[in-house]
Design a protein around this motif. Structure first.
Motif, mmCIF file in Angstrom:
data_model
loop_
_atom_site.group_PDB
_atom_site.id
_atom_site.type_symbol
_atom_site.label_atom_id
_atom_site.label_comp_id
_atom_site.label_asym_id
_atom_site.label_seq_id
_atom_site.Cartn_x
_atom_site.Cartn_y
_atom_site.Cartn_z
ATOM 1 N N LEU A 353 40.740 38.819 37.877
ATOM 2 C CA LEU A 353 40.534 40.162 38.409
ATOM 3 C C LEU A 353 40.051 40.120 39.859
ATOM 4 O O LEU A 353 40.443 40.946 40.693
ATOM 5 C CB LEU A 353 39.536 40.900 37.520
ATOM 6 C CG LEU A 353 39.451 42.423 37.608
ATOM 7 C CD1 LEU A 353 40.816 43.066 37.473
ATOM 8 C CD2 LEU A 353 38.504 42.943 36.530
ATOM 9 N N ARG A 354 39.205 39.148 40.158
ATOM 10 C CA ARG A 354 38.728 39.002 41.542
ATOM 11 C C ARG A 354 39.856 38.552 42.471
ATOM 12 O O ARG A 354 40.023 39.075 43.578
ATOM 13 C CB ARG A 354 37.581 37.982 41.604
ATOM 14 C CG ARG A 354 36.288 38.437 40.924
ATOM 15 C CD ARG A 354 35.209 37.363 41.041
ATOM 16 N NE ARG A 354 34.008 37.741 40.327
ATOM 17 C CZ ARG A 354 33.062 38.542 40.806
ATOM 18 N NH1 ARG A 354 33.188 39.053 42.023
ATOM 19 N NH2 ARG A 354 31.997 38.823 40.094
ATOM 20 N N MET A 357 42.584 41.183 43.382
ATOM 21 C CA MET A 357 42.180 42.152 44.395
ATOM 22 C C MET A 357 42.206 41.531 45.787
ATOM 23 O O MET A 357 42.595 42.195 46.759
ATOM 24 C CB MET A 357 40.780 42.689 44.058
ATOM 25 C CG MET A 357 40.297 43.777 45.009
ATOM 26 S SD MET A 357 41.446 45.198 45.179
ATOM 27 C CE MET A 357 41.335 45.953 43.562
ATOM 28 N N VAL A 422 46.517 42.539 34.565
ATOM 29 C CA VAL A 422 46.312 41.911 35.877
ATOM 30 C C VAL A 422 47.588 41.202 36.327
ATOM 31 O O VAL A 422 48.023 41.343 37.477
ATOM 32 C CB VAL A 422 45.132 40.927 35.820
ATOM 33 C CG1 VAL A 422 45.066 40.100 37.107
ATOM 34 C CG2 VAL A 422 43.820 41.671 35.610
ATOM 35 N N LEU A 426 49.079 44.534 38.245
ATOM 36 C CA LEU A 426 48.414 44.392 39.547
ATOM 37 C C LEU A 426 49.017 43.266 40.362
ATOM 38 O O LEU A 426 49.195 43.392 41.585
ATOM 39 C CB LEU A 426 46.920 44.144 39.327
ATOM 40 C CG LEU A 426 46.116 45.325 38.744
ATOM 41 C CD1 LEU A 426 44.679 44.909 38.469
ATOM 42 C CD2 LEU A 426 46.153 46.516 39.708
ATOM 43 N N LEU A 448 39.559 51.574 46.671
ATOM 44 C CA LEU A 448 40.025 50.624 45.661
ATOM 45 C C LEU A 448 39.001 49.500 45.443
ATOM 46 O O LEU A 448 38.757 49.070 44.305
ATOM 47 C CB LEU A 448 41.371 50.031 46.076
ATOM 48 C CG LEU A 448 42.560 51.001 46.096
ATOM 49 C CD1 LEU A 448 43.817 50.300 46.594
ATOM 50 C CD2 LEU A 448 42.799 51.591 44.708
ATOM 51 N N HIS A 452 37.170 48.763 41.991
ATOM 52 C CA HIS A 452 37.268 47.401 41.448
ATOM 53 C C HIS A 452 35.887 46.815 41.181
ATOM 54 O O HIS A 452 35.650 46.153 40.156
ATOM 55 C CB HIS A 452 38.054 46.536 42.442
ATOM 56 C CG HIS A 452 38.174 45.093 42.062
ATOM 57 N ND1 HIS A 452 37.337 44.125 42.562
ATOM 58 C CD2 HIS A 452 39.033 44.456 41.219
ATOM 59 C CE1 HIS A 452 37.675 42.948 42.061
ATOM 60 N NE2 HIS A 452 38.705 43.122 41.244
ATOM 61 N N ARG A 453 34.934 47.045 42.082
ATOM 62 C CA ARG A 453 33.558 46.547 41.911
ATOM 63 C C ARG A 453 32.941 47.105 40.633
ATOM 64 O O ARG A 453 32.280 46.381 39.880
ATOM 65 C CB ARG A 453 32.718 46.930 43.126
ATOM 66 C CG ARG A 453 31.233 46.554 43.006
ATOM 67 C CD ARG A 453 30.427 47.151 44.144
ATOM 68 N NE ARG A 453 30.567 48.610 44.208
ATOM 69 C CZ ARG A 453 29.921 49.443 43.396
ATOM 70 N NH1 ARG A 453 29.112 48.983 42.459
ATOM 71 N NH2 ARG A 453 30.091 50.757 43.516
ATOM 72 N N ILE A 455 34.512 48.037 37.967
ATOM 73 C CA ILE A 455 35.162 47.389 36.813
ATOM 74 C C ILE A 455 34.508 46.038 36.543
ATOM 75 O O ILE A 455 34.225 45.690 35.389
ATOM 76 C CB ILE A 455 36.672 47.197 37.074
ATOM 77 C CG1 ILE A 455 37.351 48.533 37.363
ATOM 78 C CG2 ILE A 455 37.327 46.495 35.878
ATOM 79 C CD1 ILE A 455 37.306 49.516 36.228
ATOM 80 N N VAL A 516 47.450 51.146 41.313
ATOM 81 C CA VAL A 516 46.273 50.260 41.216
ATOM 82 C C VAL A 516 45.123 50.992 40.533
ATOM 83 O O VAL A 516 44.449 50.447 39.652
ATOM 84 C CB VAL A 516 45.859 49.747 42.608
ATOM 85 C CG1 VAL A 516 44.506 49.036 42.537
ATOM 86 C CG2 VAL A 516 46.914 48.792 43.167
ATOM 87 N N LEU A 520 43.485 49.775 37.002
ATOM 88 C CA LEU A 520 42.061 49.445 36.913
ATOM 89 C C LEU A 520 41.371 50.284 35.835
ATOM 90 O O LEU A 520 40.504 49.795 35.108
ATOM 91 C CB LEU A 520 41.381 49.637 38.268
ATOM 92 C CG LEU A 520 41.735 48.614 39.354
ATOM 93 C CD1 LEU A 520 41.079 48.997 40.682
ATOM 94 C CD2 LEU A 520 41.293 47.207 38.944
ATOM 95 N N HIS A 524 39.434 49.085 32.377
ATOM 96 C CA HIS A 524 38.102 49.493 31.953
ATOM 97 C C HIS A 524 38.117 49.990 30.500
ATOM 98 O O HIS A 524 37.120 49.816 29.769
ATOM 99 C CB HIS A 524 37.542 50.574 32.877
ATOM 100 C CG HIS A 524 36.070 50.780 32.700
ATOM 101 N ND1 HIS A 524 35.555 51.605 31.719
ATOM 102 C CD2 HIS A 524 35.004 50.254 33.354
ATOM 103 C CE1 HIS A 524 34.225 51.582 31.790
ATOM 104 N NE2 HIS A 524 33.872 50.769 32.763
#
Length: 559
Positions: A353-354, A357, A422, A426, A448, A452-453, A455, A516, A520, A524
């Motif tokens: 996930l990191r 992004m 992902v 994504l 975004l 994302h943070r 999530i 996106v 995301l 979640h």
């Protein structure tokens, strides 16, 4: 006559092995987690490790079981080699204690153990009392088996064929060692082999010197199974502990084997009873080997480290690290291993996930490839965890263990779905953005990144809920899901406002931006699914999230 004697002997040995199995499985089921914690706390130094190995093996009556458990710790890097070797020295001494006890005439206790064990087993339900009953029945079976062996061997003394066969085997001390080692390896138990040797010695089927040589072979054989089963294929370092234990046994056998004749003569003067003499030699051998080697564990560990270096190849991220096949017979231990592997799978998903992004924001093509490769590892871990837990569900799980098994499978499934989103959504959006050379507007990128943070923060909370079952954190996660839904709508409205303003970056990336956000939010939903079983168990209503009050599905589905 000879055939019946042989059949009775085989039946007695089989009954002895089954009783030993019942004792071991009962103790592991009732006290497995406590025993594993005992080992984990004992790794401070060689002396506490020695004591823990002795105590654990005295309970389990299997140095093989202790050896395999310790080998798994050592292979995972959770314990240094010196305390692990000390545990095995203690295990070798601990396995002699039941032999010492059974060298006395305690056969009359067997019926009492059967009665008490049956009552506890039938009335225990799924509690520890049932496992205690299993232990009592197993001990009774062991005593009964010894009684059968002695009764069978007594009239067989007059059978010339039996004496000729045993004399041919036991005349050669080396053949005695090899025969007993093979029997112990096949039975996975030096206890059973030594008890059989005691019966043969008591019935005077073997000479005192041959009995001692057979005991040496039984001790050597007890080190073979951890050597064969305790290592990991392709990893030389994982064989350090079982090899060290095997060498300890081998040195003792080589040193003492030439002196079995004079030792037997001396011991007979002190302990005339042949069965007790055999048990005393078994205990004395292991105590002497422990005293001789406990001060030399440092140099031995250094030698084993040089002989068996660490594997240099890169670790396979998709290969399970904590799914211990040896723990399947103890559901509480196996479930802890499965939960640990699921958390490792979660770490991989968080890393994906990191990275995805970063790939979206920085147009990094290498990260797109890496994320796809990581998803393959996540898929393999998901399959391994589900198969492992499925094997567990075939065991006799209590209600809490069955519920935990469902929670683990549910969380693993949701993590695998996150990995798919992902990779297939994504990651494809990142590849499309890179191919077209597009850039998000400054405001759009900030939205975004912030989304994302949130999530990622929710994912870390979900890990904590999965391990602890914290109700307050579960409430927080479900509340965050509702807030995030509002945040998605607000972000989409701001994006549409920028579209109305005609900003070029916004016009170029409008579909990417909204996709996106959507993906995301879907992620979640899978993350927050871990909270529903916890809230349902606490009787907390989740009606606001589309569920009936106080109810959550066994395998939560994202809304």
């Amino acid at each position: 006559m000879g055939t019946m004697v042989l059949l009775d002997l085989m039946g007695g040995v089989a009954l002895l092995l089954w009783g030993l199995h019942m004792v071991q499985s009962g103790i592991l089921r009732a006290f497995g987690p406590d025993l594993r914690r005992l080992l984990a706390k004992a790794f401070r130094n060689r002396f506490t490790s020695f004591g823990a190995g002795l105590a654990l093996t005295a309970l389990l009556q299997s140095s093989t079981a202790t050896g395999l458990m310790t080998a798994s710790f050592a292979a995972e890097g959770m314990v240094a080699l010196v305390p692990a070797l000390a545990i095995m020295l203690g295990a070798n001494v601990g396995t002699t204690l039941i032999v010492q006890l059974l060298s006395f005439n305690v056969a009359a206790v067997a019926p009492v153990l059967f009665v008490l064990g049956l009552v506890a087993f039938r009335s225990g339900g799924r509690s520890k009392l049932k496992d205690v009953g299993r232990i009592a029945i197993g001990l009774g079976l062991m005593l009964l088996a010894l009684h059968i062996l002695l009764d069978t061997l007594a009239p067989a003394e007059s059978a010339p064929a039996a004496r000729v066969l045993l004399k041919a085997i036991t005349d050669d001390p080396v053949l005695c060692v090899l025969t007993a080692a093979a029997l112990t390896w096949a039975a996975h138990s030096s206890v059973a082999t030594v008890l059989l040797i005691m019966s043969l010695a008591y019935a005077q089927f073997v000479t005192p010197a041959a009995a001692l040589a057979l005991v040496l072979g039984a001790n050597l054989g007890s080190a073979i199974n951890p050597l064969v089963e305790g290592g990991r294929r392709g990893d030389p370092a994982s064989y350090r502990l079982p090899l060290g234990n095997f060498l300890n046994r081998l040195v003792g056998v080589v040193v003492l084997l030439p002196f079995t004749q004079p030792l037997a003569a001396e011991l007979q003067v002190v302990v005339p009873d042949m069965a007790k003499m055999t048990a005393a030699f078994h205990a004395g051998f292991n105590v002497v080997m422990a005293l001789a080697f406990i001060g030399l564990l440092g140099p031995i560990a250094a030698m084993l480290t040089r002989l068996l270096p660490e594997r240099q190849t890169a670790a396979d991220a998709g290969a399970p690290r904590y799914l211990d096949d040896g723990a399947v017979e103890t559901p509480s231990l196996a479930l802890a291993d499965a939960a640990r592997e699921t958390l490792r799978m979660g770490d991989l998903v968080e890393t994906m996930l990191r990275k995805v992004m970063d790939a979206l924001m920085n147009n990094d093509r290498a990260l797109v490839t890496e994320v796809s490769r990581m998803d393959d590892a996540v898929d393999r871990l998901d399959n391994a965890i589900k198969l492992y837990v499925t094997r567990l569900t075939r065991k006799n799980l209590d209600d809490s263990e069955a519920q935990r098994a469902m929670e683990i499978v549910s969380f693993a499934i949701n993590l695998e779905h996150i990995g798919d989103i992902v990779d297939r959504n994504l990651n494809e959006l990142a590849a499309k953005k890179i191919k077209r050379g597009l850039q998000f507007s400054g405001e759009g990128a900030a939205e975004l990144i912030d989304f994302h943070r949130r999530i990622l923060e929710s994912l870390r909370i979900a890990f904590g809920i999965f391990m602890s079952g914290d109700v307050e954190q579960a409430r927080k996660l479900v509340a965050e899901k509702a807030e995030l839904r509002g945040a998605e709508i607000a972000a989409a409205e701001r994006h549409l406002e920028r579209l109305r303003q005609g900003r070029p970056e916004t016009l170029e990336t409008t579909s990417l931006h909204l996709d996106v956000l959507r993906d995301l939010k879907r992620i979640h939903s899978h993350v927050s699914s871990v909270a529903y079983p916890v809230l349902a168990a606490a009787g907390v209503s989740t009606a606001a999230e589309g569920h009936l009050p106080g109810f959550a599905p066994a395998v939560p589905r994202p809304s």
